[in-house]
Write an enzyme that holds these catalytic residues in place. Sequence first.
Site, PDB file in Angstrom:
ATOM      1  N   LEU A   1       0.867  -1.027   0.014  1.00  0.00           N
ATOM      2  CA  LEU A   1       0.020   0.101   0.056  1.00  0.00           C
ATOM      3  C   LEU A   1       0.837   1.060   0.081  1.00  0.00           C
ATOM      4  CD1 LEU A   1      -2.785  -0.982   2.515  1.00  0.00           C
ATOM      5  CD2 LEU A   1      -3.202  -0.141   0.103  1.00  0.00           C
TER       6      LEU A   1
ATOM      7  N   VAL B   1      -9.630   7.275  -1.695  1.00  0.00           N
ATOM      8  CA  VAL B   1      -9.184   6.085  -2.111  1.00  0.00           C
ATOM      9  C   VAL B   1      -8.045   5.781  -0.941  1.00  0.00           C
ATOM     10  CG1 VAL B   1      -7.597   7.207  -3.592  1.00  0.00           C
ATOM     11  CG2 VAL B   1      -8.452   4.947  -4.195  1.00  0.00           C
ATOM     12  N   GLU B   2      -7.704   4.467  -1.089  1.00  0.00           N
ATOM     13  CA  GLU B   2      -6.764   3.816  -0.460  1.00  0.00           C
ATOM     14  C   GLU B   2      -7.115   4.039   1.133  1.00  0.00           C
ATOM     15  OE1 GLU B   2      -4.467   2.212  -1.160  1.00  0.00           O
ATOM     16  OE2 GLU B   2      -3.652   2.478  -3.082  1.00  0.00           O
ATOM     17  N   GLY B   3      -8.320   4.026   1.427  1.00  0.00           N
ATOM     18  CA  GLY B   3      -8.891   4.180   2.917  1.00  0.00           C
ATOM     19  C   GLY B   3      -9.560   5.437   3.163  1.00  0.00           C
TER      20      GLY B   3
ATOM     21  N   ARG C   1      -0.145   5.280  -1.009  1.00  0.00           N
ATOM     22  CA  ARG C   1      -0.381   6.127  -0.043  1.00  0.00           C
ATOM     23  C   ARG C   1       0.738   7.174  -0.100  1.00  0.00           C
ATOM     24  NH1 ARG C   1      -2.306   1.788   4.395  1.00  0.00           N
ATOM     25  NH2 ARG C   1      -4.490   2.078   3.979  1.00  0.00           N
TER      26      ARG C   1
END
Length: 804
Positions: free
Chosen positions: A373, A498-500, A377
């Site tokens: 990730l 996006v990405e959390g 991030r």
Amino acid sequence: MVLLSIVVLLVVIGVVIYRRIPLPLGSAAVALTWYLLGYLTPAFWSLWLVVPLAAVLLILNVPALRRPLLSKPVFQVLGKAMPSMSTTEREALEAGTTWWEKDLFSGRPDWHEFAQIGLPQLTQEEQSFLDNEVEELCGMLDEFDIHHHRKDLPEEAWQFLKDKGFLGLIIPKEFGGKDFGPYAQSRIMSKIASRSGTTAVTAMVPNSLGPGELLMKYGTDEQKQRWLPGLANGTEIPCFGLTGPEAGSDAGSIPDVGIVCKGEFEGQEVLGLKLTFSKRWITLAPVATVVGLAFKLHDPDGLLGDSSKSDYGITCALLPANHPGVEIGKRHHPGSPFMNGPIKGQDVFIPVDWIIGGAPMAGKGWRMLIECLGAGRGISLPALATASGEMLYRTVGAYARIRRQFNTEVGKFEGVQEATADIASCAYTMEAFRQMVTKGLETGSPSVMTAMAKYHATEMMRRVVNHSMDVVGGRAIQHGPRNFLALPYQSVPVAITVEGANILTRSLMIFGQGAMRCHPYLFDELQAIQASDQEQGLKDFDKLFIRHMGHLFSNLLRVKLFGITRARFSGVPENANEFSRRWYQRINLLSAGLAVTSDMALGILGGDLKRRELLSARLGDVHSQLFIACAILKFHSAHARTDEEDAHAEYALRYALYTAQEALYDFYRNFPKRTMACALKWMVFPLGRVLTKPDDNAIRTLGGLILEDNPVRKAFRPFVYENDKADDPIGRVETTYQMLLSLEPTWSTFVRAQAKGELTGETLDERLDDAAAKGLIRNEDIARLKEYDAKRYDCLLTDAFDKL
């Protein structure tokens, strides 16, 4: 003599604690000092004092005594108070690495180590790619056309992305990829994003969380040979299915399953998996040729060889998009027309060899995902944010200089300067942050640092875009080919989500992972407490606990001394100058404050702190802002000093550290144990606040600088895509701005005279002639002033359409 002896003894104990001298050596130093002081003060040799001292030193230094009397009671209390750690949580915490953020969390940053960190540099090949392929790609893009008409990239842009290796930036050269470093990837993505967010997202996904990175780190040789060349040359388009209707930020709860079984593949019975899954929000899914999937693996019959294990946990597999049973759904509409859609499958059989890394990697998917990730991030999303900051610094600053209201450039109104100063500060901060984070990514996959990068960069982007909308106003609202701001405004939620989701990134991840990953002892202590062998766990805990106490007391002493002296005598990097010295010392104070506060909060609240998200988020904010401040100082030190850059760095540093300070104050104000909260506040801030937020003078200074073609504005130019086309949304503003600069102060003289009623004439031509006749301007300037006035007016216009 008694008073002097006590003072000397306290100083020695203080030095031992402050310097974190090892326990045996520190104990010997205290005992020797005690003995020598007996010559000055014989009372020190009294058995009433010697015996307690000896007892304390023996208990601290002899494990056989320390363990039952000190460590075991704490071990038992914490065993009841701390929540059990699931396998998923343990894998997440063990995944990735740590970097400079660990030093900041320790309360004692190693400034010598920091001084050795150099900012990332582009290789000659990477610079050439930016100057040529990226420039050429940007030149063929029109975001308004992509967004409103095509709903997709032009075919020639798609082919260019594939042919020129944009989809294989991270893939090694041996497989046909570019093998570019994190900083080059970030620079490429931000330059594309400054032209077209849709194209940037399209190029971003294959180079961040996707099959490529997972294959490189974990794939078998056969899998690498099968997929990586195609991913590098664009003949294979990847997507990765992680999120679904039931699992977004809580990816560990995915309901998608794979059951180990035997089935038929290519005419033969093989060991494999029967997959059932439903994924959504999967970028590139509608055009993907290869699909990565995350699911929970179950082996009820022990076919993988371990009859005692049936639930393996999250696993990742790779399969062709046209594999029987895989359903690529219709497109989602995320507000930006990049390819995004759902993927479904019911009882889809795949060979076990399609698990990324093969059968040995069954159940290792969560760790794989956490480690991979970092690119999304730490590289891609901060790159999008940085592009927005730098482009809007240039365009909004230029527009605020061109646009006039009440006979004044709008950028000179103090209310506007409050917004533009923050735009300038955020843009400077994001570039510094980007460079520091990508340098950290060269060392590994620091999960805490990349969570900080994702949250704070995208939140700064939100601030910058919102401020820009306020400044540009109605001109920014009306969609059309002229508008340089509406589409970035519309795409902000994509980067935020996006990405959390950012809320959970802040409230759960940054401090939740940071406390465990960055604390020197906490994670190992928790593992010892929850060890299956309690006797061995106690032995391990005993060693860690005594070191932890030394760490805590050292920080308590440090923070008290720093609080009283405002850290004026604390250590700084050897290359610190008169600008940076005090900022480093303030970081020392706040770092020690964070360490002490975190230890006390964890000790008092235990596992309950995880559920106190408002409290843990504030500690995460302190940690993040300290890292951001270090990034600003590192970035500032990498350039020749100018007054303009000093002003940007000063504002950004003050904002970051003031935010950290206020987060601590808010933490103390809301901590449930009021006595301890007051004690902590008194320890860290005995003389009150050490920082104030940027004042009006700083706002006016930075708000004025963003209107000028200052060195910082010029430094941002290579990071974004600009052109000098008068019919381009960015080129129109920039060429008008540059013409205005070339005409100053002639234009200002003319508009002031016009506003005061000193000129006669009904038309612009007549007033220009009158100004020339009165000696206010030169005759040879009239033609250029007319040309500029036409460009200025054209720059202010918005689009209108026959029909929508």
